[in-house]
Design a protein around this motif. Structure first.
Motif, PDB file in Angstrom:
ATOM      1  N   GLY A  40       0.776  -1.266  -0.122  1.00 40.93           N
ATOM      2  CA  GLY A  40       0.119  -0.010   0.029  1.00 40.93           C
ATOM      3  C   GLY A  40       0.885   1.478  -0.046  1.00 40.93           C
ATOM      4  O   GLY A  40       0.279   2.512   0.386  1.00 40.93           O
ATOM      5  N   LEU A  41       2.081   1.130  -0.462  1.00 42.80           N
ATOM      6  CA  LEU A  41       2.980   2.284  -0.427  1.00 42.80           C
ATOM      7  C   LEU A  41       3.339   2.942  -1.852  1.00 42.80           C
ATOM      8  O   LEU A  41       3.791   4.038  -1.759  1.00 42.80           O
ATOM      9  CB  LEU A  41       4.384   1.809   0.038  1.00 42.80           C
ATOM     10  N   LEU A  42       3.031   2.274  -2.849  1.00 46.18           N
ATOM     11  CA  LEU A  42       3.111   2.838  -4.166  1.00 46.18           C
ATOM     12  C   LEU A  42       2.101   3.848  -4.690  1.00 46.18           C
ATOM     13  O   LEU A  42       0.978   3.473  -5.077  1.00 46.18           O
ATOM     14  CB  LEU A  42       3.365   1.704  -5.082  1.00 46.18           C
ATOM     15  N   LEU A  43       2.667   5.086  -4.986  1.00 47.27           N
ATOM     16  CA  LEU A  43       1.557   6.241  -5.422  1.00 47.27           C
ATOM     17  C   LEU A  43       1.974   6.521  -7.068  1.00 47.27           C
ATOM     18  O   LEU A  43       1.066   6.776  -7.492  1.00 47.27           O
ATOM     19  CB  LEU A  43       1.896   7.556  -4.743  1.00 47.27           C
ATOM     20  N   GLY A  44       3.122   6.038  -7.349  1.00 46.76           N
ATOM     21  CA  GLY A  44       3.611   6.103  -9.024  1.00 46.76           C
ATOM     22  C   GLY A  44       4.841   5.543  -9.106  1.00 46.76           C
ATOM     23  O   GLY A  44       5.775   5.367  -8.138  1.00 46.76           O
ATOM     24  N   VAL A  45       5.124   5.314 -10.327  1.00 44.63           N
ATOM     25  CA  VAL A  45       6.556   4.887 -10.672  1.00 44.63           C
ATOM     26  C   VAL A  45       6.715   4.934 -12.135  1.00 44.63           C
ATOM     27  O   VAL A  45       5.568   4.618 -12.965  1.00 44.63           O
ATOM     28  CB  VAL A  45       6.361   3.190 -10.282  1.00 44.63           C
ATOM     29  N   ASN A  46       7.736   5.111 -12.600  1.00 42.49           N
ATOM     30  CA  ASN A  46       8.042   5.157 -13.933  1.00 42.49           C
ATOM     31  C   ASN A  46       9.431   5.148 -14.417  1.00 42.49           C
ATOM     32  O   ASN A  46      10.214   5.630 -13.549  1.00 42.49           O
ATOM     33  CB  ASN A  46       7.210   6.687 -14.693  1.00 42.49           C
ATOM     34  N   SER A  47       9.806   4.663 -15.494  1.00 35.71           N
ATOM     35  CA  SER A  47      11.064   4.911 -16.030  1.00 35.71           C
ATOM     36  C   SER A  47      11.201   6.181 -16.619  1.00 35.71           C
ATOM     37  O   SER A  47      10.062   6.458 -17.420  1.00 35.71           O
ATOM     38  CB  SER A  47      11.473   3.789 -16.991  1.00 35.71           C
ATOM     39  N   LEU A  48      12.400   6.594 -16.944  1.00 33.00           N
ATOM     40  CA  LEU A  48      12.328   7.883 -17.417  1.00 33.00           C
ATOM     41  C   LEU A  48      13.497   7.762 -18.588  1.00 33.00           C
ATOM     42  O   LEU A  48      14.417   7.053 -18.529  1.00 33.00           O
ATOM     43  CB  LEU A  48      13.114   9.189 -16.648  1.00 33.00           C
ATOM     44  N   GLY A  49      13.464   8.337 -19.820  1.00 33.15           N
ATOM     45  CA  GLY A  49      14.521   8.262 -20.923  1.00 33.15           C
ATOM     46  C   GLY A  49      15.597   9.158 -20.807  1.00 33.15           C
ATOM     47  O   GLY A  49      15.739   9.885 -19.708  1.00 33.15           O
ATOM     48  N   SER A  50      16.377   8.777 -21.443  1.00 32.82           N
ATOM     49  CA  SER A  50      17.684   9.245 -21.150  1.00 32.82           C
ATOM     50  C   SER A  50      17.849  10.540 -22.105  1.00 32.82           C
ATOM     51  O   SER A  50      18.798  11.521 -21.902  1.00 32.82           O
ATOM     52  CB  SER A  50      18.845   8.382 -21.795  1.00 32.82           C
ATOM     53  N   GLU A  51      16.841  10.903 -23.120  1.00 34.07           N
ATOM     54  CA  GLU A  51      16.945  12.183 -23.693  1.00 34.07           C
ATOM     55  C   GLU A  51      16.353  13.063 -22.864  1.00 34.07           C
ATOM     56  O   GLU A  51      15.111  12.718 -22.414  1.00 34.07           O
ATOM     57  CB  GLU A  51      16.737  11.861 -25.106  1.00 34.07           C
ATOM     58  N   ALA A  52      16.616  14.583 -22.858  1.00 36.02           N
ATOM     59  CA  ALA A  52      16.122  15.361 -22.173  1.00 36.02           C
ATOM     60  C   ALA A  52      16.108  16.743 -22.693  1.00 36.02           C
ATOM     61  O   ALA A  52      17.104  17.235 -23.500  1.00 36.02           O
ATOM     62  CB  ALA A  52      16.695  15.566 -20.709  1.00 36.02           C
ATOM     63  N   ARG A  53      15.169  17.645 -22.304  1.00 28.98           N
ATOM     64  CA  ARG A  53      15.539  18.968 -22.764  1.00 28.98           C
ATOM     65  C   ARG A  53      15.109  19.851 -21.429  1.00 28.98           C
ATOM     66  O   ARG A  53      14.659  19.554 -20.467  1.00 28.98           O
ATOM     67  CB  ARG A  53      14.288  19.648 -23.275  1.00 28.98           C
ATOM     68  N   ARG A  54      16.001  20.974 -21.183  1.00 28.32           N
ATOM     69  CA  ARG A  54      15.689  22.065 -20.291  1.00 28.32           C
ATOM     70  C   ARG A  54      14.963  23.324 -20.697  1.00 28.32           C
ATOM     71  O   ARG A  54      15.576  23.770 -21.933  1.00 28.32           O
ATOM     72  CB  ARG A  54      17.052  22.246 -19.713  1.00 28.32           C
ATOM     73  N   LEU A  55      14.487  23.829 -19.909  1.00 29.98           N
ATOM     74  CA  LEU A  55      13.767  25.204 -20.273  1.00 29.98           C
ATOM     75  C   LEU A  55      13.893  25.962 -19.079  1.00 29.98           C
ATOM     76  O   LEU A  55      13.633  25.812 -17.996  1.00 29.98           O
ATOM     77  CB  LEU A  55      12.403  24.880 -20.524  1.00 29.98           C
ATOM     78  N   ALA A  56      14.245  27.390 -19.363  1.00 28.04           N
ATOM     79  CA  ALA A  56      14.309  28.294 -18.497  1.00 28.04           C
ATOM     80  C   ALA A  56      13.441  29.611 -19.149  1.00 28.04           C
ATOM     81  O   ALA A  56      13.769  30.011 -20.495  1.00 28.04           O
ATOM     82  CB  ALA A  56      15.767  28.654 -18.022  1.00 28.04           C
ATOM     83  N   LYS A  57      12.956  30.296 -18.315  1.00 25.91           N
ATOM     84  CA  LYS A  57      12.430  31.352 -18.876  1.00 25.91           C
ATOM     85  C   LYS A  57      12.537  32.717 -18.132  1.00 25.91           C
ATOM     86  O   LYS A  57      12.423  32.757 -17.079  1.00 25.91           O
ATOM     87  CB  LYS A  57      10.866  31.436 -18.616  1.00 25.91           C
ATOM     88  N   ARG A  58      13.466  33.681 -18.785  1.00 28.43           N
ATOM     89  CA  ARG A  58      13.833  34.936 -18.118  1.00 28.43           C
ATOM     90  C   ARG A  58      13.147  36.035 -18.702  1.00 28.43           C
ATOM     91  O   ARG A  58      13.143  36.317 -20.043  1.00 28.43           O
ATOM     92  CB  ARG A  58      15.397  34.900 -18.060  1.00 28.43           C
TER      93      ARG A  58
END
Length: 115
Positions: A40-58
């Motif tokens: 009864g402990l699991l709220l969510g689980v996922n694998s994540l891919g190795s490709e990524a993007r980053r976003l910054a808004k200034r």
């Protein structure tokens, strides 16, 4: 505050191990998720891919960078979100996590950023 187990693994490790070995390890992770769910402990689980993007808004302007990022030697490969506010419980489960054998399991509380 729920606790998150972040799987932090070296970049390139997945490709080096190959698909067959990766499928065996993935099955172990699925079994671990099933154990968490049974408790009864699991709220969510996922694998994540190795490709990524980053976003910054200034100043109203967004800037996006495509990854993987050269300055990074590791990546977050996945997570388990646990329904417990006890860091000791999360730590005990992190020790049982199969990924601790080939990656690092980081334990973090999840909640408002002002906590």
């Amino acid at each position: 505050m729920p606790q998150m187990l972040l799987i932090v693994e070296p970049l390139g490790q997945r490709a080096e191990r190959g698909r067959a070995a990766g499928e065996v390890l993935y099955k172990r992770m699925l079994d671990f998720a099933s154990e968490l769910q049974a408790q009864g402990l699991l709220l969510g689980v996922n694998s994540l891919g190795s490709e990524a993007r980053r976003l910054a808004k200034r100043d109203g302007s967004a800037q996006v960078w495509d990854g993987p990022f050269a300055e990074s030697k590791e990546m977050v490969g996945g997570y388990f979100l646990l329904d417990t506010d006890d860091p000791a419980v999360a730590l005990a489960w992190a020790e049982r996590c199969p990924a601790a054998e080939w990656a690092t399991v980081e334990i973090r509380g999840v909640g408002p950023c002002y906590l």
